[in-house]
Design a protein around this motif. Sequence first.
Motif, mmCIF file in Angstrom:
data_model
loop_
_atom_site.group_PDB
_atom_site.id
_atom_site.type_symbol
_atom_site.label_atom_id
_atom_site.label_comp_id
_atom_site.label_asym_id
_atom_site.label_seq_id
_atom_site.Cartn_x
_atom_site.Cartn_y
_atom_site.Cartn_z
ATOM 1 N N ARG A 1 0.802 -0.929 -0.168
ATOM 2 C CA ARG A 1 -0.131 0.118 0.270
ATOM 3 C C ARG A 1 0.804 0.820 -0.342
ATOM 4 O O ARG A 1 1.765 1.739 1.030
ATOM 5 C CB ARG A 1 -0.587 0.337 1.124
ATOM 6 N N TYR A 2 0.687 2.096 -1.109
ATOM 7 C CA TYR A 2 1.784 3.396 -1.351
ATOM 8 C C TYR A 2 0.992 4.602 -0.758
ATOM 9 O O TYR A 2 2.014 5.397 0.067
ATOM 10 C CB TYR A 2 1.858 3.363 -2.494
ATOM 11 N N VAL A 3 -0.437 4.210 0.279
ATOM 12 C CA VAL A 3 -0.681 5.551 0.777
ATOM 13 C C VAL A 3 -0.441 5.583 2.499
ATOM 14 O O VAL A 3 -0.943 4.154 2.795
ATOM 15 C CB VAL A 3 -2.648 5.595 0.220
ATOM 16 N N ASP A 4 -0.613 6.179 2.867
ATOM 17 C CA ASP A 4 -0.124 6.680 4.895
ATOM 18 C C ASP A 4 -1.413 5.931 5.080
ATOM 19 O O ASP A 4 -2.203 6.436 4.758
ATOM 20 C CB ASP A 4 0.442 7.294 4.803
ATOM 21 N N ASP A 5 -1.071 5.337 6.081
ATOM 22 C CA ASP A 5 -2.550 4.855 6.838
ATOM 23 C C ASP A 5 -2.798 3.877 8.694
ATOM 24 O O ASP A 5 -1.985 4.015 9.072
ATOM 25 C CB ASP A 5 -3.374 3.713 6.084
ATOM 26 N N GLY A 6 -2.810 5.223 9.298
ATOM 27 C CA GLY A 6 -3.109 5.568 10.524
ATOM 28 C C GLY A 6 -1.256 5.254 11.200
ATOM 29 O O GLY A 6 -0.455 6.426 10.506
ATOM 30 N N ASP A 7 -1.132 4.461 11.430
ATOM 31 C CA ASP A 7 0.473 3.766 11.887
ATOM 32 C C ASP A 7 1.239 3.400 10.851
ATOM 33 O O ASP A 7 2.798 3.679 11.118
ATOM 34 C CB ASP A 7 0.320 2.899 13.103
ATOM 35 N N TYR A 8 0.415 3.141 9.539
ATOM 36 C CA TYR A 8 1.252 2.462 8.472
ATOM 37 C C TYR A 8 1.484 3.466 7.830
ATOM 38 O O TYR A 8 1.049 4.452 7.450
ATOM 39 C CB TYR A 8 0.162 1.905 7.460
ATOM 40 N N ARG A 9 3.066 3.913 6.760
ATOM 41 C CA ARG A 9 3.725 3.968 6.308
ATOM 42 C C ARG A 9 4.340 4.105 5.251
ATOM 43 O O ARG A 9 4.785 3.303 5.004
ATOM 44 C CB ARG A 9 4.988 5.008 6.800
ATOM 45 N N GLY A 10 3.485 4.029 3.883
ATOM 46 C CA GLY A 10 3.629 3.829 2.565
ATOM 47 C C GLY A 10 4.273 4.739 1.912
ATOM 48 O O GLY A 10 4.722 4.028 1.341
ATOM 49 N N GLY A 11 4.518 5.797 2.356
ATOM 50 C CA GLY A 11 5.411 6.855 2.100
ATOM 51 C C GLY A 11 4.565 8.208 1.261
ATOM 52 O O GLY A 11 4.743 9.097 0.675
ATOM 53 N N PHE A 12 3.312 7.495 1.060
ATOM 54 C CA PHE A 12 2.191 8.990 -0.345
ATOM 55 C C PHE A 12 1.366 9.081 1.180
ATOM 56 O O PHE A 12 0.437 8.651 1.502
ATOM 57 C CB PHE A 12 2.654 8.529 -1.086
#
Length: 266
Positions: free
Chosen positions: A123-134
């Motif tokens: 997943r490229y999109v940031d989501d909460g604590d997850y950092r996808g980079g965009f």
Amino acid sequence: MDVRSRSNVVVTGRPDGPTVLLAHGFGCDQNLWRLVVPALAERFRVVLFDHIGAGRSDFTAWSPERYVSLDAYAEDVLDICEELDLRDVVLVGHSVSATIAVLAVNREPERFAKLVLLTPSPRYVDDGDYRGGFSRADIDELLESLESNYLGWSAAMAPVIMGNPERPELGEELTDSFCRTDPAIARVFARLTFLSDNRADLAKVAVPTLVIQTARDAIAPQEVGRFVQRQISGSELVTLDATGHCPQLSAPEATAKAIMEFMSTP
């Protein structure tokens, strides 16, 4: 048209060696593997192909009705394996094809011996604590630019994706590769690439897996590689001392070495 012609399948290397199947990323074709193939071909049977809509594949086989998700691309990979009767395959997926490879392995794990994910991002999109980079705004802007001026987007983004500004020929090669892709197909594939969320599929992987990332990647930062490794039970993570999202071009020797060492371990 048969599967081999439809996906421009090329087989090289040792006919009696273990099989490695190389899947290229968005905007590319099998040509981007050319610097790692000679090393792999000395010991393994190497199978290359072009995703439908890329390279020398049959563009007429692509339709917006079929290619509505990455699952369709995973089905194409499995069709190649069935057509060539490939068994105990080591599947190497680059960038979005890392996700496609995960989907293929999860559907038919019995066909695959190992999995290599090269600069993956589920997943490229940031989501909460997850950092996808965009951020989502970043991705929306990227897709809007791509849809309004694909050739301009290609010229601007390819050097960012490739990194290595001191080696502009690498960015130029990726730009040329993007420009050989049908813009209409690229627009659809780009939305699948940058908006899909396949994080939940990682935990389902049941074959030995190697995650390869680079030390400096503007598209898939190291946090993503570590996330992928944590989600796939028993997987290994290798960080190459390299720059950019396409180490098979920017650091081919190190990339080939990592793949071969993993293939050679029990």
